[in-house]
Structures are given as C-alpha cells and as structure tokens.
Design an enzyme around this catalytic site. Structure first.
Site, PDB file in Angstrom:
ATOM      1  N   ASP A 252       0.832  -1.207   0.000  1.00 52.10           N
ATOM      2  CA  ASP A 252       0.000   0.000   0.000  1.00 52.10           C
ATOM      3  C   ASP A 252       0.866   1.256   0.000  1.00 52.10           C
ATOM      4  O   ASP A 252       0.546   2.244  -0.669  1.00 52.10           O
ATOM      5  CB  ASP A 252      -0.905   0.012   1.235  1.00 52.10           C
TER       6      ASP A 252
ATOM      7  N   GLY B 266       3.886  -1.722  12.444  1.00 51.86           N
ATOM      8  CA  GLY B 266       2.596  -1.155  12.060  1.00 51.86           C
ATOM      9  C   GLY B 266       2.487  -0.929  10.578  1.00 51.86           C
ATOM     10  O   GLY B 266       3.419  -1.191   9.811  1.00 51.86           O
TER      11      GLY B 266
END
Length: 291
Positions: A237, A272
C-alpha cells in the site's frame, strides 16, 4: 487530485515467534493497535508523499479512534461517514522475520454509500484526477463505471484478489496494480499471459525483488532497496500510494517507482502499517543516502 474509495480498519497486531500452523495455539510476545486498511494506508501514503487525496470511506459507531488517527495523519475526513456496521478490523500475526498472516473483517467497509462517492467526485475536475479503488470495499464495479463516465482515470488495486471481481473490470481501468502472486492468479483466471491482459498500464509489486511497470511493450523494472524488515504489513500500500502521488502529478514511471521503492523500504523497517509510512522528506533523504 486522487479520490480514494478505500477501506478503514483497526489493525490488531500480535507479535509471534513464527506464524501459527493449522490447529496450533501460540502465545503472542506483544499486542499493538494501529490504523490500517488498504484504503487508509494508501491515502496516508499519498498524503505523506506529497500527493493530493480525498478519502471516501465508512466507519461504525465504534470508529472514533480510527477517525482521530486519520485526522492526525493529515487526511480530511469529511467524506468518511458513520454507518450501521462495526468498523472494519484486521487480526494480524507478525513473525520474527517480519512476515505476516492477516484475517480481515470488512464491517463498515462493505456498506459505503454510492451517493457519498458521487458527492466526492463532484468536488474535483475529473479530467485531471484519478479514482483509486481496491477489493476491501463494496460496489467496486459500479464505482468504476461511474468514475469512467465522469472522465476519471481509474487505478485499481486488485487486492485481496478475487477473480470474479477483477476480470470484468480489466476493460474499464487505466492502471492495474497487483503483487506477483495476484498477477499470476489473474492471468491464469483470464487464460492469457500477463502481456495479453489488455489493461493500458500494469504495475506488479514483487516484495524484496522490486516492482515492474508495463505499458504496451515497455517494461520498467525497479529493484527493491536492501533493508532489515521489522514488519511488512502495508508495504504494498505504501508503494502504491507513493507511486501514484508522483505519477498523478506527471512523474515518469521510473522516477515514481524509485520514489515508491524508497517509501516502502523505510516503511518495513518500522512496526505497524499506517503509522510506519514515511513522509516525503524522509524518502528524499533516504534516496540521497542510497545515491
């Protein structure tokens, strides 16, 4: 401008020594909560890379934390609505090598209102804008057709890959983005080679190997930068967001790919997904060091 109709998730991340096998119960080393979802990750990556993005999405009544995280990342949440469904979330296991295993609950991401998408489209000039979508939200085919009818360029990230969703869209999109496994699965489902898929532009991410951009007979390869990964969640992403931020502003594919490769290299060295995405200054400094 880039309008991203994208998922918003709360990521529950568990650190484990090794990914669990079938029937196996493991004790996690740690637990963290992060903002995630392919859509949110991509929008934040676009924003931090210097692009202009409007995020269209949905959360449930339990989504205040996610909204605050989006705002803290610099995104306008004016086109994120509250719906009668739980906020999407993901259960993520990350092993000591940085590899992950993910289970996603779509929740609110599966009931984004089409009129809200149309309202966002009306705020920009479609002739100079992109519409970005992926497979974590609903009504992708209808949104693509609406965007096409208005004159938007369409970028479609076909993940998580579903052949019956992706195949009918190939003639409607301008840029298809897939990872190597998804690319091979798509070609097999279509019964053709990758070069014969018929999309004007194809971007294939290959993890530690790099990425390839295809446009007609043109094939541009970008190697990945060598780093020590901590968590690969959201790397694809980040790559797409950084790439599209530059490409939408007129950068040539090779330039946009190098910038995107640096962004994802930095991102995987941090825990994360959204929280780990670097900004343009970090990316430019990284590239200067590697040059």
């Amino acid at each position: 401008m880039i309008i991203n109709v994208g998922s918003i998730n709360i990521d529950h991340v568990y650190r484990v020594a090794a990914l669990p096998k079938a029937g196996e119960t493991l004790a996690a080393k740690s637990y963290e909560r992060y903002l995630g979802g392919k859509g949110a990750n991509q929008s934040i990556a676009i924003q931090r890379a210097g692009g202009d993005v409007i995020h269209v999405g949905a959360v449930g009544a339990d989504g205040n934390w996610a909204l605050e995280q989006l705002k803290a990342a610099g995104l306008d949440t004016g086109h994120v609505t509250e719906v009668d469904a739980p906020t999407g979330h993901a259960i993520i296991a990350v092993d000591d090598a940085g590899e992950n295993s993910i289970v996603i609950v779509p929740g609110a991401n599966g009931v984004i209102a089409l009129d809200r998408v149309a309202a966002a489209m009306e705020t920009v000039d479609p002739s100079s804008s992109w519409l970005l979508l992926q497979n974590e939200t609903n009504a992708t085919d209808e949104i693509v057709r609406e965007g096409r009818s208005r004159g938007f360029k369409i970028c479609y990230s076909a993940a998580p890959f579903v052949a019956r969703t992706t195949l009918p869209l190939l003639n409607e999109i301008d840029l298809l983005v897939v990872n190597e496994g998804e690319a091979n699965a798509l070609a097999a489902a279509a019964g053709v080679s990758l070069d014969a898929l018929g999309v004007p532009e194809l971007l294939i991410t290959k993890g530690a190997v790099g990425a390839v951009f295809q446009r007609g007979a043109e094939h541009i390869h970008q190697s990945a930068f060598t780093v020590d990964p901590v968590d690969t969640t959201g790397a694809g992403d980040t790559f797409l967001g950084a790439f599209l931020a530059h490409y939408a502003k007129g950068a040539v594919p090779q330039e946009a790919m190098r910038f995107a490769s640096a962004a994802s290299a930095i991102q995987v060295t941090r825990p994360g997904a959204a929280d780990a995405i670097p900004d343009a200054h970090e990316i430019e400094a990284f590239l200067k060091e590697r040059t």
